[in-house]
Motif scaffolding. Structure first.
Motif, mmCIF file in Angstrom:
data_model
loop_
_atom_site.group_PDB
_atom_site.id
_atom_site.type_symbol
_atom_site.label_atom_id
_atom_site.label_comp_id
_atom_site.label_asym_id
_atom_site.label_seq_id
_atom_site.Cartn_x
_atom_site.Cartn_y
_atom_site.Cartn_z
ATOM 1 N N LEU A 1 -17.883 -14.704 -18.682
ATOM 2 C CA LEU A 1 -17.399 -14.613 -20.055
ATOM 3 C C LEU A 1 -17.347 -13.144 -20.456
ATOM 4 O O LEU A 1 -18.367 -12.445 -20.439
ATOM 5 C CB LEU A 1 -18.336 -15.384 -20.994
ATOM 6 C CG LEU A 1 -17.881 -15.507 -22.451
ATOM 7 C CD1 LEU A 1 -16.540 -16.229 -22.543
ATOM 8 C CD2 LEU A 1 -18.940 -16.239 -23.267
ATOM 9 N N LEU A 2 -16.109 -12.700 -20.857
ATOM 10 C CA LEU A 2 -15.891 -11.270 -21.148
ATOM 11 C C LEU A 2 -15.385 -11.083 -22.572
ATOM 12 O O LEU A 2 -14.792 -11.993 -23.167
ATOM 13 C CB LEU A 2 -14.905 -10.680 -20.148
ATOM 14 C CG LEU A 2 -15.392 -10.836 -18.685
ATOM 15 C CD1 LEU A 2 -14.490 -11.819 -17.962
ATOM 16 C CD2 LEU A 2 -15.441 -9.499 -17.988
ATOM 17 N N ALA A 3 -15.612 -9.888 -23.108
ATOM 18 C CA ALA A 3 -15.335 -9.639 -24.515
ATOM 19 C C ALA A 3 -13.857 -9.484 -24.816
ATOM 20 O O ALA A 3 -13.384 -9.877 -25.884
ATOM 21 C CB ALA A 3 -16.091 -8.396 -24.984
ATOM 22 N N ARG B 1 -14.656 -8.505 -3.820
ATOM 23 C CA ARG B 1 -16.029 -8.497 -4.302
ATOM 24 C C ARG B 1 -16.436 -9.925 -4.717
ATOM 25 O O ARG B 1 -15.613 -10.741 -5.130
ATOM 26 C CB ARG B 1 -16.183 -7.549 -5.481
ATOM 27 C CG ARG B 1 -15.931 -6.075 -5.141
ATOM 28 C CD ARG B 1 -16.267 -5.180 -6.321
ATOM 29 N NE ARG B 1 -17.700 -5.239 -6.633
ATOM 30 C CZ ARG B 1 -18.242 -4.763 -7.755
ATOM 31 N NH1 ARG B 1 -17.447 -4.172 -8.650
ATOM 32 N NH2 ARG B 1 -19.532 -4.833 -7.971
ATOM 33 N N THR B 2 -17.727 -10.227 -4.640
ATOM 34 C CA THR B 2 -18.168 -11.590 -4.971
ATOM 35 C C THR B 2 -18.145 -11.812 -6.477
ATOM 36 O O THR B 2 -18.238 -10.870 -7.279
ATOM 37 C CB THR B 2 -19.586 -11.863 -4.463
ATOM 38 O OG1 THR B 2 -20.503 -11.031 -5.184
ATOM 39 C CG2 THR B 2 -19.690 -11.596 -2.966
ATOM 40 N N PHE B 3 -18.013 -13.101 -6.848
ATOM 41 C CA PHE B 3 -17.958 -13.491 -8.256
ATOM 42 C C PHE B 3 -19.238 -13.065 -8.978
ATOM 43 O O PHE B 3 -19.195 -12.505 -10.091
ATOM 44 C CB PHE B 3 -17.777 -15.017 -8.352
ATOM 45 C CG PHE B 3 -17.429 -15.518 -9.718
ATOM 46 C CD1 PHE B 3 -16.116 -15.583 -10.140
ATOM 47 C CD2 PHE B 3 -18.433 -15.943 -10.599
ATOM 48 C CE1 PHE B 3 -15.797 -16.059 -11.408
ATOM 49 C CE2 PHE B 3 -18.123 -16.410 -11.857
ATOM 50 C CZ PHE B 3 -16.801 -16.469 -12.266
ATOM 51 N N LYS C 1 -22.078 -9.412 -12.812
ATOM 52 C CA LYS C 1 -23.204 -8.554 -13.174
ATOM 53 C C LYS C 1 -22.735 -7.174 -13.608
ATOM 54 O O LYS C 1 -23.199 -6.638 -14.621
ATOM 55 C CB LYS C 1 -24.157 -8.454 -11.988
ATOM 56 C CG LYS C 1 -25.424 -7.621 -12.289
ATOM 57 C CD LYS C 1 -26.383 -7.668 -11.136
ATOM 58 C CE LYS C 1 -27.653 -6.882 -11.425
ATOM 59 N NZ LYS C 1 -28.402 -7.390 -12.576
ATOM 60 N N ASP C 2 -21.757 -6.625 -12.864
ATOM 61 C CA ASP C 2 -21.327 -5.245 -13.134
ATOM 62 C C ASP C 2 -20.458 -5.147 -14.376
ATOM 63 O O ASP C 2 -20.582 -4.188 -15.149
ATOM 64 C CB ASP C 2 -20.566 -4.696 -11.925
ATOM 65 C CG ASP C 2 -21.481 -4.478 -10.728
ATOM 66 O OD1 ASP C 2 -22.720 -4.484 -10.932
ATOM 67 O OD2 ASP C 2 -20.959 -4.336 -9.607
ATOM 68 N N ASP D 1 -26.379 -12.198 -15.231
ATOM 69 C CA ASP D 1 -27.144 -12.410 -14.012
ATOM 70 C C ASP D 1 -26.604 -13.630 -13.273
ATOM 71 O O ASP D 1 -25.793 -14.397 -13.796
ATOM 72 C CB ASP D 1 -28.627 -12.631 -14.337
ATOM 73 C CG ASP D 1 -29.263 -11.367 -14.905
ATOM 74 O OD1 ASP D 1 -28.782 -10.273 -14.554
ATOM 75 O OD2 ASP D 1 -30.217 -11.488 -15.695
ATOM 76 N N ALA D 2 -27.106 -13.827 -12.044
ATOM 77 C CA ALA D 2 -26.641 -14.948 -11.224
ATOM 78 C C ALA D 2 -26.868 -16.281 -11.933
ATOM 79 O O ALA D 2 -26.029 -17.193 -11.876
ATOM 80 C CB ALA D 2 -27.364 -14.931 -9.873
ATOM 81 N N ALA D 3 -28.004 -16.429 -12.625
ATOM 82 C CA ALA D 3 -28.293 -17.697 -13.316
ATOM 83 C C ALA D 3 -27.356 -17.910 -14.502
ATOM 84 O O ALA D 3 -27.018 -19.049 -14.848
ATOM 85 C CB ALA D 3 -29.741 -17.713 -13.790
ATOM 86 N N ASP D 4 -26.910 -16.797 -15.121
ATOM 87 C CA ASP D 4 -26.070 -16.921 -16.306
ATOM 88 C C ASP D 4 -24.668 -17.420 -15.994
ATOM 89 O O ASP D 4 -23.995 -17.995 -16.864
ATOM 90 C CB ASP D 4 -25.967 -15.572 -17.022
ATOM 91 C CG ASP D 4 -27.319 -15.125 -17.551
ATOM 92 O OD1 ASP D 4 -28.174 -15.990 -17.803
ATOM 93 O OD2 ASP D 4 -27.517 -13.904 -17.704
#
Length: 623
Positions: A275-277, A293-295, A300-301, A306-309
């Motif tokens: 989810l992005l702004a 690059r991995t999802f 995270k970047d 985080d992975a759990a989010d």
């Protein structure tokens, strides 16, 4: 009476009861008719007037219907045992008494007054809030009461209210009475409490045979076996009905096809979400994923998750929290990533990590459940038919219960000796007895007689026959010797506790402190909260209404004593708290209403004495 009935009219049936007192008049275009009541015994006479058994029967049935409309199932026998019949007769007599009183006082109720009451009765209103002739006639037809009876009842009701309204009752009781009663009611007490328990380990010796024999006879109620009965009965329940129902394969398959969606488990997808702004960040994240690059790393970047989010969960199409974005997920293969999509929550990128394909329960696997559903749907109708068949065979055809059971293909059941509480000779509940009023009916039925076919609250039916009655009788001493001995010992131990408590009371009355005496005796003392004359507010199980009453009779420093389940409680009055006379609350109004009630009771009794009321108890017993 109209107001009493109207306030309980919570359903159509109950509302119908409201208008059992209502009549029609030709002025509304309703053709009047008078149905002569069947000649019957007079249950009560009031001067020249009377209450017939037909009128009482009608009023009694209306009251039973009112209870049933409120979900309270009462048989006629139960209602009578509760005093309902006597209450209804008393109301009918009171109505006649007021009618005679009105005539004596020269009062009468005009047709216009009765017409106005009916026109203003909301039960007769249509959707527009006006009197409806069609609804009026429908309610009258459902009530099955003659218009003559309606006319008489509504006139009596209006007349009674007019007589009562002629009294000049005060709105509030006199201040001197309110103050005196408030002072008495509002006073509080605080007491020191000491429980004196019965010592269950106290050795009191063993009683001799003569002592046991005397106690056995004196306390016969403790050792008397209740009346017990053996009962044969047919119980038509759901299991019996299901055996009668045959469901075809065609019906099963039709239901399966009609409810296929219920046997279909839709596709489920396990989804990750980023989810992005804004759109720029979403495009940047999509490009990074496209570069390999991995999802989780991109989330995270760029999104700060985080992975759990990123783990959103597993969903069907119908259960997805953002329904308008499901199409972005539905077409993805496992491991696929969606293009950025916007919603009111921001910009989303989804990744599908797992897919569980849609599955359909095969017909053969669903067959048993469908068959049970179809049979359950038909069971109530089948049970009703079986109950009618049972009634036709036994009541109409003269068959025995045994013959009826064979014809219906059901079991004729027999109980062991059972009391009215459902316990057997061993005191344990007899298993599998029908509920409801089954045992009440059995204990109202004579030996060899058959009950009516009766429906239970759960929809089952039963019919019973009493095979044997064993009257209540005192059990022999030899059979209950140990129980009698235990009772003697318990009495002796309780007597010892009473003597100990009385000795403590005597020491307090001689000037001792209950707290100090309790400590010396190894007992526990506590202080109550302020309590009233019934013990309310004490916050102690030891302050019973009787003990509170006794404490209100003594002065500070004095003692009182009362029994408790564990033994006895000794109390020493510590403080008297006077009432707050500045705030009597609604006591003046309450007292006024009570005084009004007392006056009306005296007036009613005076009218009864003047005109003479006689109840034919023999006719009432035949009712």
């Amino acid at each position: 009476m109209l107001q009493q009935l109207r306030s309980s009219a919570a359903s159509l049936v109950a509302k119908l009861l409201v208008v059992l007192l209502i009549i029609s008049f030709a002025a509304w275009g309703v053709t009047g008719y008078i149905t002569q009541e069947q000649e019957d015994d007079d249950i009560a006479t009031i001067g020249d007037a009377a209450v017939s058994s037909a009128e009482l029967r009608q009023a009694f049935q209306r009251e039973l219907n009112r209870f049933r409309s409120q979900g309270i199932e009462l048989t006629a026998e139960q209602a009578r045992s509760l005093g309902l019949l006597d209450q209804i007769l008393d109301r009918l007599v009171s109505a006649r008494v007021y009618e005679a009183g009105g005539e004596w006082l020269g009062m009468a109720v005009s047709d216009d007054s009765v017409r106005r009451v009916i026109a203003e009765e909301p039960t007769f209103f249509d959707e527009s809030g006006r009197f409806s002739r069609s609804r009026y006639e429908f309610v009258l037809s459902q009530s099955s009461i003659s218009e003559g009876q309606f006319v008489a009842d509504v006139r009596r009701d209006i007349l009674r209210r007019e007589i009562i309204n002629s009294f000049d009752f005060p709105d509030k009781a006199p201040d001197v009475l309110v103050t005196a009663l408030h002072r008495w009611r509002g006073e509080k007490r605080i007491a020191v409490l000491v429980p004196v328990p019965v010592d269950a380990t106290l050795d009191v010796g063993e009683p001799d045979t003569a002592t046991l024999d005397t106690l056995h006879r004196e306390r016969a109620d403790r050792f008397t076996a209740p009346e017990r009965r053996r009962i044969s009965y047919i119980h038509l329940n759901r299991e019996a009905a299901l055996k009668e129902i045959v469901v075809t394969d065609e019906q099963l398959r039709q239901r399966y096809e009609e409810n296929l969606v219920a046997y279909t488990e839709p596709e489920k997808r396990t989804v990750q979400q980023m989810l992005l702004a804004d759109e720029a960040a979403a495009r940047e994240a999509a490009a990074a994923i496209g570069e390999g690059r991995t999802f989780v790393a991109v989330a995270k970047d760029i999104a700060g998750q985080d992975a759990a989010d990123v783990e959103l969960g597993t969903f069907t199409a119908a259960g997805f929290p953002v329904p308008e974005l499901w199409d972005a997920i539905a077409g993805l293969a496992q491991g696929g990533v969606s293009a950025p999509r916007e919603s009111p929550f921001g910009w989303h990128i989804f990744r599908v990590t797992g897919i569980v394909a849609e599955s359909v329960t095969p017909f053969d696997d669903a067959r048993a459940k469908i068959e049970e559903e179809l049979k359950t749907e038909q069971s109530a109708d089948v049970l009703y038919r079986m109950s009618r068949d049972l009634e036709d065979e036994v009541t109409g055809g003269g068959a025995s219960l045994e013959e009826a059971a064979n014809l219906l293909g059901v079991q004729l059941r027999r109980t062991p000796l059972v009391d009215i509480g459902g316990a057997g000779v061993d005191g344990q509940p007899v298993a599998d007895l029908p509920g409801g009023d089954f045992l009440d009916t059995a204990f109202l039925t004579e030996t060899g007689e058959l009950s009516y076919v009766t429906q239970l609250p759960d929809g089952d039916y039963y019919q019973l026959r009493v095979e044997d009655i064993v009257p209540s009788a005192l059990r022999p001493l030899e059979e209950v010797r140990d129980d009698v001995a235990d009772l003697w010992k318990a009495d002796k131990r309780r007597e010892a506790a009473r003597a100990r408590a009385l000795a403590i009371v005597t020491r307090v009355e001689n000037g001792g402190s209950l707290t100090e005496i309790a400590a010396a005796e190894g007992l526990t003392a506590s202080e109550s909260k302020p309590f009233d004359r019934r013990g309310g507010g004490a916050e102690s199980v030891h302050v019973t209404p009787l003990l509170a009453s006794d404490i209100f009779k003594i002065q500070p420093g004095q003692a009182a004593m009362d029994e408790s389940p564990e033994g006895f409680t000794v109390a020493q009055l510590k403080t008297i708290e006077p009432a707050d006379l500045s705030n009597p609350g609604e006591l003046g109004t309450v007292l006024a209403n009570q005084m009004i009630g007392d006056v009306l009771i005296q007036f009613n009794n005076g009218l009864r004495e003047r005109f003479g009321v006689e109840i034919d108890r023999a006719a009432l017993n035949r009712f």
